[in-house]
Motif scaffolding. Structure first.
Motif, PDB file in Angstrom:
ATOM      1  N   ALA A 153       0.846  -1.188   0.000  1.00 61.62           N
ATOM      2  CA  ALA A 153       0.000   0.000   0.000  1.00 61.62           C
ATOM      3  C   ALA A 153       0.884   1.240   0.000  1.00 61.62           C
ATOM      4  N   THR A 154       0.647   2.141  -0.922  1.00 66.27           N
ATOM      5  CA  THR A 154       1.482   3.330  -1.086  1.00 66.27           C
ATOM      6  C   THR A 154       1.506   4.186   0.169  1.00 66.27           C
ATOM      7  N   LYS A 155       0.333   4.425   0.764  1.00 69.22           N
ATOM      8  CA  LYS A 155       0.265   5.284   1.947  1.00 69.22           C
ATOM      9  C   LYS A 155       0.992   4.672   3.133  1.00 69.22           C
ATOM     10  N   ARG A 156       0.826   3.351   3.311  1.00 58.15           N
ATOM     11  CA  ARG A 156       1.509   2.686   4.430  1.00 58.15           C
ATOM     12  C   ARG A 156       3.017   2.725   4.240  1.00 58.15           C
ATOM     13  N   SER A 157       3.464   2.484   3.018  1.00 56.97           N
ATOM     14  CA  SER A 157       4.895   2.511   2.734  1.00 56.97           C
ATOM     15  C   SER A 157       5.472   3.890   3.010  1.00 56.97           C
ATOM     16  N   ALA A 158       4.739   4.916   2.552  1.00 51.87           N
ATOM     17  CA  ALA A 158       5.191   6.299   2.745  1.00 51.87           C
ATOM     18  C   ALA A 158       5.247   6.635   4.228  1.00 51.87           C
ATOM     19  N   GLY A 159       4.254   6.170   4.989  1.00 53.32           N
ATOM     20  CA  GLY A 159       4.219   6.441   6.428  1.00 53.32           C
ATOM     21  C   GLY A 159       5.367   5.779   7.155  1.00 53.32           C
ATOM     22  N   ALA A 160       5.625   4.519   6.817  1.00 59.54           N
ATOM     23  CA  ALA A 160       6.715   3.781   7.453  1.00 59.54           C
ATOM     24  C   ALA A 160       8.059   4.418   7.115  1.00 59.54           C
ATOM     25  N   ARG A 161       8.230   4.791   5.844  1.00 59.82           N
ATOM     26  CA  ARG A 161       9.479   5.421   5.417  1.00 59.82           C
ATOM     27  C   ARG A 161       9.695   6.750   6.145  1.00 59.82           C
ATOM     28  N   LYS A 162       8.627   7.533   6.256  1.00 60.60           N
ATOM     29  CA  LYS A 162       8.715   8.837   6.920  1.00 60.60           C
ATOM     30  C   LYS A 162       9.078   8.669   8.401  1.00 60.60           C
ATOM     31  N   ALA A 163       8.487   7.673   9.048  1.00 61.80           N
ATOM     32  CA  ALA A 163       8.771   7.431  10.463  1.00 61.80           C
ATOM     33  C   ALA A 163      10.239   7.108  10.684  1.00 61.80           C
ATOM     34  N   LEU A 164      10.801   6.273   9.806  1.00 66.06           N
ATOM     35  CA  LEU A 164      12.217   5.929   9.942  1.00 66.06           C
ATOM     36  C   LEU A 164      13.112   7.106   9.594  1.00 66.06           C
ATOM     37  N   LYS A 165      12.735   7.860   8.567  1.00 65.86           N
ATOM     38  CA  LYS A 165      13.549   8.998   8.138  1.00 65.86           C
ATOM     39  C   LYS A 165      13.594  10.088   9.212  1.00 65.86           C
ATOM     40  N   THR A 166      12.456  10.273   9.910  1.00 72.17           N
ATOM     41  CA  THR A 166      12.400  11.344  10.900  1.00 72.17           C
ATOM     42  C   THR A 166      12.892  10.900  12.271  1.00 72.17           C
ATOM     43  N   ALA A 167      13.175   9.596  12.441  1.00 72.84           N
ATOM     44  CA  ALA A 167      13.739   9.131  13.708  1.00 72.84           C
ATOM     45  C   ALA A 167      15.085   9.815  13.893  1.00 72.84           C
ATOM     46  N   SER A 168      15.393  10.131  15.118  1.00 74.16           N
ATOM     47  CA  SER A 168      16.611  10.896  15.409  1.00 74.16           C
ATOM     48  C   SER A 168      17.853  10.204  14.842  1.00 74.16           C
ATOM     49  N   LYS A 169      18.592  10.930  14.047  1.00 77.10           N
ATOM     50  CA  LYS A 169      19.820  10.378  13.468  1.00 77.10           C
ATOM     51  C   LYS A 169      21.053  10.890  14.191  1.00 77.10           C
ATOM     52  N   ALA A 170      20.901  11.977  14.910  1.00 79.10           N
ATOM     53  CA  ALA A 170      22.048  12.614  15.558  1.00 79.10           C
ATOM     54  C   ALA A 170      22.762  11.663  16.508  1.00 79.10           C
ATOM     55  N   THR A 171      22.007  10.978  17.340  1.00 83.52           N
ATOM     56  CA  THR A 171      22.629  10.082  18.318  1.00 83.52           C
ATOM     57  C   THR A 171      22.527   8.630  17.907  1.00 83.52           C
ATOM     58  N   THR A 172      21.751   8.351  16.895  1.00 85.36           N
ATOM     59  CA  THR A 172      21.453   6.977  16.508  1.00 85.36           C
ATOM     60  C   THR A 172      22.688   6.133  16.261  1.00 85.36           C
ATOM     61  N   ALA A 173      23.543   6.589  15.374  1.00 82.56           N
ATOM     62  CA  ALA A 173      24.671   5.751  14.962  1.00 82.56           C
ATOM     63  C   ALA A 173      25.500   5.290  16.147  1.00 82.56           C
ATOM     64  N   ARG A 174      25.808   6.192  17.076  1.00 80.55           N
ATOM     65  CA  ARG A 174      26.658   5.822  18.194  1.00 80.55           C
ATOM     66  C   ARG A 174      25.891   5.094  19.291  1.00 80.55           C
TER      67      ARG A 174
END
Length: 168
Positions: free
Chosen positions: A92-113
């Motif tokens: 489903a296009t909307k579900r895919s877009a929502g899931a992608r957006k959630a991961l993209k907007t998850a904090s990246k600043a501290t994530t890697a470490r």
């Protein structure tokens, strides 16, 4: 979608007779690299591992959920396994877009470490291992040694001897 190199590595592991969890490890490793390179963020180490396992199941790797897994996790694992059997995948296009957006907007600043750094992964592995009995861990190590070649076994034996010397 998993990368071609990940699929090849998992197929190689399967040919070598390695366990499903070892094959799935290739997908988990790929997911951790994605987070480290900032392609998306995750809340914690376990989420990165869960995403990798989901990818593996959807690609046909028969990874069973753990005995202590929640009902929701078991259902998700079943859905992923069923998705692997389908010939056409049209999410489903909307579900895919929502899931992608959630991961993209998850904090990246501290994530890697903090979530997929060496210390975080080590802590996660230690925590998971502490829930298992010594006999279970030993049996798993014995089983794993059967799929290693002589050179890898020799290197592992040297490392074990070195570790024993340091502990003494």
């Amino acid at each position: 979608m998993p990368e071609a190199s990940t699929r090849k590595a998992a197929a190689r592991d399967k040919r070598q007779g390695k366990s499903a969890s070892t094959q799935a490890g290739e997908y988990v490793h790929e997911e951790i690299e994605h987070v480290r390179h900032g392609q998306h963020g995750v809340k914690n180490t376990r989420q990165a591992i869960a995403i990798g396992l989901s990818k593996a199941r959807r690609d046909g790797v028969p990874v069973e959920p753990s005995r202590s897994a929640s009902k929701a996790t078991r259902e998700k694992a079943g859905q992923d396994s069923q998705a692997a059997k389908k010939t056409t995948h049209k999410p489903a296009t909307k579900r895919s877009a929502g899931a992608r957006k959630a991961l993209k907007t998850a904090s990246k600043a501290t994530t890697a470490r903090k979530t997929v750094g060496k210390q975080a992964l080590s802590a996660q592995a230690s925590k998971a291992a502490s829930k298992r009995t010594a006999a279970s861990r030993s049996a798993a190590a014995r089983k794993a040694s059967t799929t290693k070649g002589p050179a890898v076994r020799k290197a592992a034996a040297r490392k074990a001897a070195r570790t024993r010397r340091q502990a003494a």
